[in-house]
Every structure is written in structure tokens, then in C-alpha cells.
Design an enzyme around this catalytic site. Structure first.
Site, PDB file in Angstrom:
ATOM      1  N   GLY A  99       1.358  -1.227  -0.030  1.00  0.00           N
ATOM      2  CA  GLY A  99      -0.384   0.040  -0.215  1.00  0.00           C
ATOM      3  C   GLY A  99       0.910   1.057   0.020  1.00  0.00           C
TER       4      GLY A  99
ATOM      5  N   SER B  46      -4.769  -0.366   9.955  1.00  0.00           N
ATOM      6  CA  SER B  46      -4.136   0.284  10.617  1.00  0.00           C
ATOM      7  C   SER B  46      -4.996   0.937  11.940  1.00  0.00           C
ATOM      8  CB  SER B  46      -3.984   1.422  10.062  1.00  0.00           C
ATOM      9  OG  SER B  46      -3.522   2.438  10.758  1.00  0.00           O
TER      10      SER B  46
ATOM     11  N   LYS C 273      -7.839   2.634   3.782  1.00  0.00           N
ATOM     12  CA  LYS C 273      -7.610   1.556   4.861  1.00  0.00           C
ATOM     13  C   LYS C 273      -9.325   0.944   5.406  1.00  0.00           C
ATOM     14  CE  LYS C 273      -3.346   0.793   5.467  1.00  0.00           C
ATOM     15  NZ  LYS C 273      -2.778  -0.785   4.573  1.00  0.00           N
TER      16      LYS C 273
ATOM     17  N   TYR D  43      -6.061   8.565   3.093  1.00  0.00           N
ATOM     18  CA  TYR D  43      -5.102   6.778   3.162  1.00  0.00           C
ATOM     19  C   TYR D  43      -5.871   6.423   4.481  1.00  0.00           C
ATOM     20  CZ  TYR D  43      -2.266   4.167   6.453  1.00  0.00           C
ATOM     21  OH  TYR D  43      -1.519   2.494   6.610  1.00  0.00           O
TER      22      TYR D  43
ATOM     23  N   LEU E 216       7.665   9.815  13.574  1.00  0.00           N
ATOM     24  CA  LEU E 216       8.631  10.683  13.592  1.00  0.00           C
ATOM     25  C   LEU E 216       9.116   9.614  14.052  1.00  0.00           C
ATOM     26  CD1 LEU E 216       8.652  11.647  16.452  1.00  0.00           C
ATOM     27  CD2 LEU E 216       7.379  10.239  17.871  1.00  0.00           C
TER      28      LEU E 216
HETATM   29  P1  NAD Z   1       6.702   0.090   2.955  1.00  0.00           P
HETATM   30  O1  NAD Z   1       6.007   1.536   1.975  1.00  0.00           O
HETATM   31  O2  NAD Z   1       8.104   0.163   3.626  1.00  0.00           O
HETATM   32  O3  NAD Z   1       5.788  -0.676   2.200  1.00  0.00           O
HETATM   33  C1  NAD Z   1       5.295  -1.573   1.259  1.00  0.00           C
HETATM   34  C2  NAD Z   1       5.314  -2.275   0.126  1.00  0.00           C
HETATM   35  O4  NAD Z   1       4.361  -2.269  -0.646  1.00  0.00           O
HETATM   36  C3  NAD Z   1       6.953  -1.640  -0.685  1.00  0.00           C
HETATM   37  O5  NAD Z   1       8.106  -2.136  -0.888  1.00  0.00           O
HETATM   38  C4  NAD Z   1       5.915  -0.630  -1.711  1.00  0.00           C
HETATM   39  O6  NAD Z   1       7.256  -0.456  -3.203  1.00  0.00           O
HETATM   40  C5  NAD Z   1       5.013  -2.095  -1.906  1.00  0.00           C
HETATM   41  N1  NAD Z   1       3.768  -0.872  -2.930  1.00  0.00           N
HETATM   42  C6  NAD Z   1       2.895  -0.657  -2.856  1.00  0.00           C
HETATM   43  N2  NAD Z   1       2.034  -0.618  -3.680  1.00  0.00           N
HETATM   44  C7  NAD Z   1       2.668  -1.908  -4.033  1.00  0.00           C
HETATM   45  C8  NAD Z   1       2.271  -2.100  -5.963  1.00  0.00           C
HETATM   46  N3  NAD Z   1       0.614  -1.422  -6.187  1.00  0.00           N
HETATM   47  N4  NAD Z   1       2.910  -3.250  -6.301  1.00  0.00           N
HETATM   48  C9  NAD Z   1       3.906  -4.031  -5.629  1.00  0.00           C
HETATM   49  N5  NAD Z   1       4.422  -3.444  -4.284  1.00  0.00           N
HETATM   50  C10 NAD Z   1       3.605  -2.140  -4.248  1.00  0.00           C
HETATM   51  O7  NAD Z   1       5.426   0.199   4.380  1.00  0.00           O
HETATM   52  P2  NAD Z   1       5.045  -0.400   5.346  1.00  0.00           P
HETATM   53  O8  NAD Z   1       5.541   0.451   6.945  1.00  0.00           O
HETATM   54  O9  NAD Z   1       6.361  -1.459   5.341  1.00  0.00           O
HETATM   55  O10 NAD Z   1       3.845  -0.884   5.781  1.00  0.00           O
HETATM   56  C11 NAD Z   1       3.121  -1.850   5.282  1.00  0.00           C
HETATM   57  C12 NAD Z   1       1.852  -2.296   5.270  1.00  0.00           C
HETATM   58  O11 NAD Z   1       0.877  -1.898   6.596  1.00  0.00           O
HETATM   59  C13 NAD Z   1       1.045  -0.519   4.602  1.00  0.00           C
HETATM   60  O12 NAD Z   1      -0.022  -1.062   3.180  1.00  0.00           O
HETATM   61  C14 NAD Z   1       0.426   0.427   5.280  1.00  0.00           C
HETATM   62  O13 NAD Z   1       0.328   0.967   4.773  1.00  0.00           O
HETATM   63  C15 NAD Z   1       0.221  -0.910   6.167  1.00  0.00           C
HETATM   64  N6  NAD Z   1       0.427   0.325   7.666  1.00  0.00           N
HETATM   65  C16 NAD Z   1       1.965   0.698   7.965  1.00  0.00           C
HETATM   66  C17 NAD Z   1       2.535   1.566   9.206  1.00  0.00           C
HETATM   67  C18 NAD Z   1       3.322   1.965  10.096  1.00  0.00           C
HETATM   68  O14 NAD Z   1       3.045   2.495  10.698  1.00  0.00           O
HETATM   69  N7  NAD Z   1       4.560   2.168   9.064  1.00  0.00           N
HETATM   70  C19 NAD Z   1       0.773   1.202   9.856  1.00  0.00           C
HETATM   71  C20 NAD Z   1      -0.252   0.889   9.770  1.00  0.00           C
HETATM   72  C21 NAD Z   1      -0.739   0.961   8.478  1.00  0.00           C
HETATM   73  C1  UD1 Z   2       0.285   8.082  11.592  1.00  0.00           C
HETATM   74  C2  UD1 Z   2      -0.878   8.449  10.541  1.00  0.00           C
HETATM   75  C3  UD1 Z   2      -1.538   6.834  10.981  1.00  0.00           C
HETATM   76  C4  UD1 Z   2      -0.466   5.731   9.842  1.00  0.00           C
HETATM   77  C5  UD1 Z   2       0.602   6.155  10.539  1.00  0.00           C
HETATM   78  C6  UD1 Z   2       1.604   4.786   9.697  1.00  0.00           C
HETATM   79  C7  UD1 Z   2      -1.383  10.538  10.900  1.00  0.00           C
HETATM   80  C8  UD1 Z   2      -2.703  12.000  11.237  1.00  0.00           C
HETATM   81  N1  UD1 Z   2      -1.636   9.426  11.319  1.00  0.00           N
HETATM   82  O1  UD1 Z   2       0.142   7.730  12.699  1.00  0.00           O
HETATM   83  O2  UD1 Z   2      -2.470   7.182   9.870  1.00  0.00           O
HETATM   84  O3  UD1 Z   2      -1.468   4.437  10.263  1.00  0.00           O
HETATM   85  O4  UD1 Z   2       1.405   7.404  10.273  1.00  0.00           O
HETATM   86  O5  UD1 Z   2       1.856   5.730   8.849  1.00  0.00           O
HETATM   87  O6  UD1 Z   2      -0.533  11.147   9.987  1.00  0.00           O
HETATM   88  N2  UD1 Z   2       5.544  13.479  14.948  1.00  0.00           N
HETATM   89  C9  UD1 Z   2       6.218  15.019  15.581  1.00  0.00           C
HETATM   90  N3  UD1 Z   2       7.077  15.427  14.639  1.00  0.00           N
HETATM   91  C10 UD1 Z   2       7.313  14.322  13.185  1.00  0.00           C
HETATM   92  C11 UD1 Z   2       6.041  13.329  13.302  1.00  0.00           C
HETATM   93  C12 UD1 Z   2       5.798  13.400  14.160  1.00  0.00           C
HETATM   94  O7  UD1 Z   2       6.290  15.602  17.092  1.00  0.00           O
HETATM   95  O8  UD1 Z   2       8.152  14.709  12.626  1.00  0.00           O
HETATM   96  C13 UD1 Z   2       4.659  13.059  16.067  1.00  0.00           C
HETATM   97  C14 UD1 Z   2       2.975  13.504  15.600  1.00  0.00           C
HETATM   98  O9  UD1 Z   2       2.468  14.718  15.385  1.00  0.00           O
HETATM   99  C15 UD1 Z   2       2.521  12.116  16.400  1.00  0.00           C
HETATM  100  C16 UD1 Z   2       3.513  11.004  17.043  1.00  0.00           C
HETATM  101  O10 UD1 Z   2       5.143  12.584  17.147  1.00  0.00           O
HETATM  102  O11 UD1 Z   2       1.576  13.014  17.384  1.00  0.00           O
HETATM  103  C17 UD1 Z   2       3.265  10.206  15.759  1.00  0.00           C
HETATM  104  O12 UD1 Z   2       3.642   9.986  14.810  1.00  0.00           O
HETATM  105  P1  UD1 Z   2       3.819   9.445  13.835  1.00  0.00           P
HETATM  106  O13 UD1 Z   2       4.531   8.796  13.529  1.00  0.00           O
HETATM  107  O14 UD1 Z   2       3.289  10.094  12.289  1.00  0.00           O
HETATM  108  O15 UD1 Z   2       2.741   8.770  13.661  1.00  0.00           O
HETATM  109  P2  UD1 Z   2       0.572   8.741  13.439  1.00  0.00           P
HETATM  110  O16 UD1 Z   2       0.333  10.354  13.909  1.00  0.00           O
HETATM  111  O17 UD1 Z   2       0.493   7.931  15.739  1.00  0.00           O
END
Ligand code: NAD
Ligand code: UD1
Length: 341
Positions: free
Chosen positions: A82, A124, A153, A149, A200
Site C-alpha cells: 500500500g 491501521s 484502509k 489514506y 516520528l
Molecule cells: P512500506 O512502504 O515500507 O511497504 C509497502 C511495500 O509495498 C513497499 O515495498 C512498496 O514498494 C510496495 N508496494 C506499494 N504499492 C505496490 C504495488 N502496487 N505493487 C507492488 N508493490 C507495491 O510500508 P510499511 O510500513 O511496511 O507498511 C506495510 C503496510 O502496512 C502498508 O499497507 C501500510 O499502509 C500498512 N501500515 C503501516 C503502518 C506503519 O506505521 N508503517 C501503520 C499501519 C498500517
Molecule cells: C500516522 C498516520 C496514521 C498512519 C501511521 C503509520 C497521521 C495523522 N496519522 O500515525 O494514519 O497509520 O502514521 O503510517 O498522519 N510527530 C512529531 N514530529 C514529526 C513527526 C511526528 O511531533 O516530525 C508526532 C505526531 O504529531 C504524532 C507522533 O509524533 O503525535 C507520531 O506520529 P507518526 O509517527 O506520524 O504516527 P501517527 O501520527 O500516529
């Protein structure tokens, strides 16, 4: 079991590949490397000592996905593929709906054709929206999202649930991640955000390694103990182990089940900065800035269901999350772009 990791070269997918292999499962990766690098596959092979079949393809490409499923006997798909940058999704909503929804539809179609019955999906905590009280419990109604985004989800959860109602053979496990941070303790794989971090922890790590001047903390006037937002940070290796449990659970039943993957313990932004400094010995320059649009003051998981049903709970503490992030970042200051010897 043999598991297809769609988006398996990414941050969470790569750590999940390691834990699945460790548990005795086989993995196949498909990724278009849009937000990752083929170098990840080399690192995974080095780390696990296993040969990992990996395909560079778009998961929306039905022909490519069907060919992979025809080549490898797959028992379960994990859908990580994604786009995930919240701010970008506001600027490019159509790209987000196209990528995230169509990868899901294509996977479901190809799975049906190939007779693959189990899918685990990366959802998420954002689907709880702002209406629900904390901690979030799986039985709560989903809320409204503040950005495209989040809506993708929520919609993908609905699509998967509907598919499982229509096809009694299908098993769907929706995993609602809280805030994954950290890296594998080897320092070989970790989070490598392309085009600048939005989250963050990668931002803090890049300040520590000298790639960014300082961190801006988005708001210090929230109704929280220290005025900064609180989140449920979870070590990515714990999250990866949760996927092993989810895959095994998916294969044991039919229908849809939802699990929170979090620790149940909230930490503030200032807690994270202090823990990172303590574990790295590097001081993090920061300043307070305005609130970021769409941020909630605080949320965390009720993690009981995963413990009860999957027999899983997070075991790595905040110190381990910071130590492992720093180990990855200082060994790979430019991420995967400068391979280690
Ligand atoms: P990421 O971007 O590191 O990994 C996603 C991978 O999917 C990447 O390698 C990207 O190249 C690949 N990708 C995207 N679209 C594609 C497509 N159309 N075809 C083939 N490959 C494709 O992200 P992540 O942090 O590993 O997250 C993985 C999943 O978990 C995502 O769906 C993300 O939305 C979800 N998620 C992540 C977090 C987070 O904080 N990291 C939180 C909640 C949910
Ligand atoms: C964010 C997304 C959430 C997503 C998740 C993983 C938003 C509103 N939410 O979550 O939908 O599933 O990332 O990709 O963006 N912060 C700072 N300075 C920075 C970065 C972050 O102060 O430079 C703070 C943010 O305000 C937050 C906390 O750190 O309070 C965590 O932020 P982040 O890591 O982006 O995660 P979420 O916002 O919880």
C-alpha cells in the site's frame, strides 16, 4: 506453509519475512520497489541464509500475480502493498485509491482463480477514527477518517469482509497496526523512508545521524500529561511475530476476524525523544511547532484479543525499540542506498 508477501520488500513485510522463515514457513515476495529497494532481498537472504523468490511487479497487474500464484503453491497471502503517506494521500487521493483498492481487488481475484483461501491484511488503528473512546477495542464501530489514506484502509477492510461473506471458503484476518518502530536487531534491515520521513521515529533517527538538523514536535498543548501526543509504539519484530500467528490462525478457520496489534502502553513524543537519547547517547535537537492537521491527542490499543485468540503479545520494550532503530540507522546512515560490505 508457503506465504506470498505482497509488498514484502517494505518495512513491515521484510521483518515479517524473517519471522516467517524462522518459524519454518516459506516466503515469496512480490513488490514494485516503489517505496523500497531490491537490496532488501539481498539483506534478507544474508540474514536468513535462505534463497527467497522475489518478483518485481505491480500487485495491480493481474497477469503478473496470476503467474506467481501458478508458479508457487501458496497457502496464504499477506497484503502489505500500500501507499501509506498520510499528507501525500491528501494531495494525491486518486493515486491512493487506485493503488490501495486495486491491489486488494487484484489479489482477491487472482487468489480465487488459484484456489488460495487465506489472506492477512495490513490495516491501521486509523480506522477507529476520532469518535471512539480509548483504548480502542476491535468490537467498536469504525469511525470517520481524516484523510484518503485512512479511508482506503477502512474501504479495503470492507471489501475483504464482503468477499469473505460471498465466499465461505475465504479466511480473512484484518490486522490493525498501532505505531510500528524499531528494526531487526542485526541492523541489516530497518525503515528506510524514501523522500523524507513523515513519521516520528525515522525522523528522530535521521536527526541523530546528522541527516536532519532538528525535529519539530507537532504541538505541546494537547490535553496529555506532557502536552505532546501519545501513541502505542510497537517493535516491528513483535509486529512481525504477530503476522506469523495471524497466518497460522487464518489457515485454521473461515470468515473475517480483526485484531489490534499494539502493546496497550502509550508514550508521548517527549518520551520517545528521551528514550532515544538514553539508548543512543546522542542528543536530539528539537523545537515545538504547531499541531499537525488530523493528529489525535492520544490513542492506544486494547491488546487483549490478540493475546487471548492468537496467543501473541508484544515483548520488546521502548528501550529495545530505540536501541534497534539506532543500530540500524547508524550502520546504514543512507538506508539501503549505500550497501554495507
Ligand atoms: P512500506 O512502504 O515500507 O511497504 C509497502 C511495500 O509495498 C513497499 O515495498 C512498496 O514498494 C510496495 N508496494 C506499494 N504499492 C505496490 C504495488 N502496487 N505493487 C507492488 N508493490 C507495491 O510500508 P510499511 O510500513 O511496511 O507498511 C506495510 C503496510 O502496512 C502498508 O499497507 C501500510 O499502509 C500498512 N501500515 C503501516 C503502518 C506503519 O506505521 N508503517 C501503520 C499501519 C498500517
Ligand atoms: C500516522 C498516520 C496514521 C498512519 C501511521 C503509520 C497521521 C495523522 N496519522 O500515525 O494514519 O497509520 O502514521 O503510517 O498522519 N510527530 C512529531 N514530529 C514529526 C513527526 C511526528 O511531533 O516530525 C508526532 C505526531 O504529531 C504524532 C507522533 O509524533 O503525535 C507520531 O506520529 P507518526 O509517527 O506520524 O504516527 P501517527 O501520527 O500516529
Amino acid at each position: 506453509m508457503n506465504i506470498l508477501l505482497a509488498g514484502g520488500a517494505g518495512y513491515i513485510g521484510s521483518h515479517t519475512a524473517v519471522e516467517l522463515l524462522k518459524a519454518g514457513h516459506g516466503v515469496v515476495i512480490v513488490d514494485n520497489y516503489g517505496n523500497s529497494s531490491p537490496e532488501v532481498i539481498h539483506r534478507l537472504e544474508k540474514l536468513t541464509g535462505k534463497n527467497i523468490p522475489a518478483y518485481c511487479a505491480d500487485v495491480r497487474d493481474e497477469k503478473a500475480v496470476s503467474e506467481i500464484l501458478a508458479t508457487h503453491p501458496i497457502d496464504c497471502v499477506i497484503h502489505f502493498a500500500g501507499l501509506k503517506a498520510v499528507g501525500e494521500s491528501v494531495r494525491k487521493p486518486l493515486e491512493y485509491y487506485d493503488n490501495n483498492i486495486n491491489t486488494t481487488l487484484t489479489l482477491l481475484k487472482c487468489m480465487k482463480k488459484a484456489g488460495v483461501r487465506n489472506i492477512v491484511f495490513s490495516s491501521s488503528a486509523t480506522v477507529y477514527g476520532e469518535e471512539n473512546p480509548i483504548p480502542y477495542v476491535e468490537t467498536m464501530k469504525k469511525g470517520s477518517c481524516s484523510n484518503p489514506y485512512g479511508w482506503t484502509k477502512s474501504m479495503m477492510e470492507q471489501i475483504l469482509e464482503d468477499a469473505a461473506v460471498a465466499d465461505p471458503e475465504l479466511s480473512v484476518v484484518l490486522l490493525r497496526y498501532f505505531n510500528p518502530i524499531g528494526a531487526h536487531e542485526s541492523g541489516l534491515i530497518g525503515e528506510d523512508p524514501l523522500g523524507g520521513p513523515n513519521n516520528l521515529m525515522p525522523y528522530v533517527a535521521q536527526v541523530a545521524v546528522g541527516r536532519r538538523d532538528h525535529l519539530t514536535i507537532f504541538g505541546n498543548d494537547y490535553p496529555t500529561p506532557d502536552g505532546t501526543c501519545r501513541r502505542d509504539y510497537i517493535h516491528v519484530v513483535d509486529l512481525a511475530v504477530g503476522h506469523v500467528k495471524a497466518v497460522e490462525f487464518a489457515a485454521s478457520r473461515k470468515g473475517t476476524e480483526v485484531f489490534n496489534l499494539g502493546t496497550g502502553n502509550p508514550y508521548s513524543v517527549l518520551d520517545i525523544v528521551a528514550a532515544f537519547e538514553r539508548n543512543s547517547g546522542v542528543s536530539i535537537r528539537y523545537e515545538f511547532g504547531p499541531r499537525r492537521a488530523g493528529d489525535l491527542p492520544e490513542f492506544w490499543a486494547n491488546a487483549d484479543k490478540a493475546r487471548r485468540v492468537l496467543g501473541w503479545e508484544a515483548s520488546r520494550d521502548l528501550d529495545a525499540m530505540c536501541r534497534d532503530t539506532w543500530n540500524w540507522q547508524r550502520n546504514n546512515p543512507e538506508g539501503y542506498r549505500a550497501p554495507r560490505g
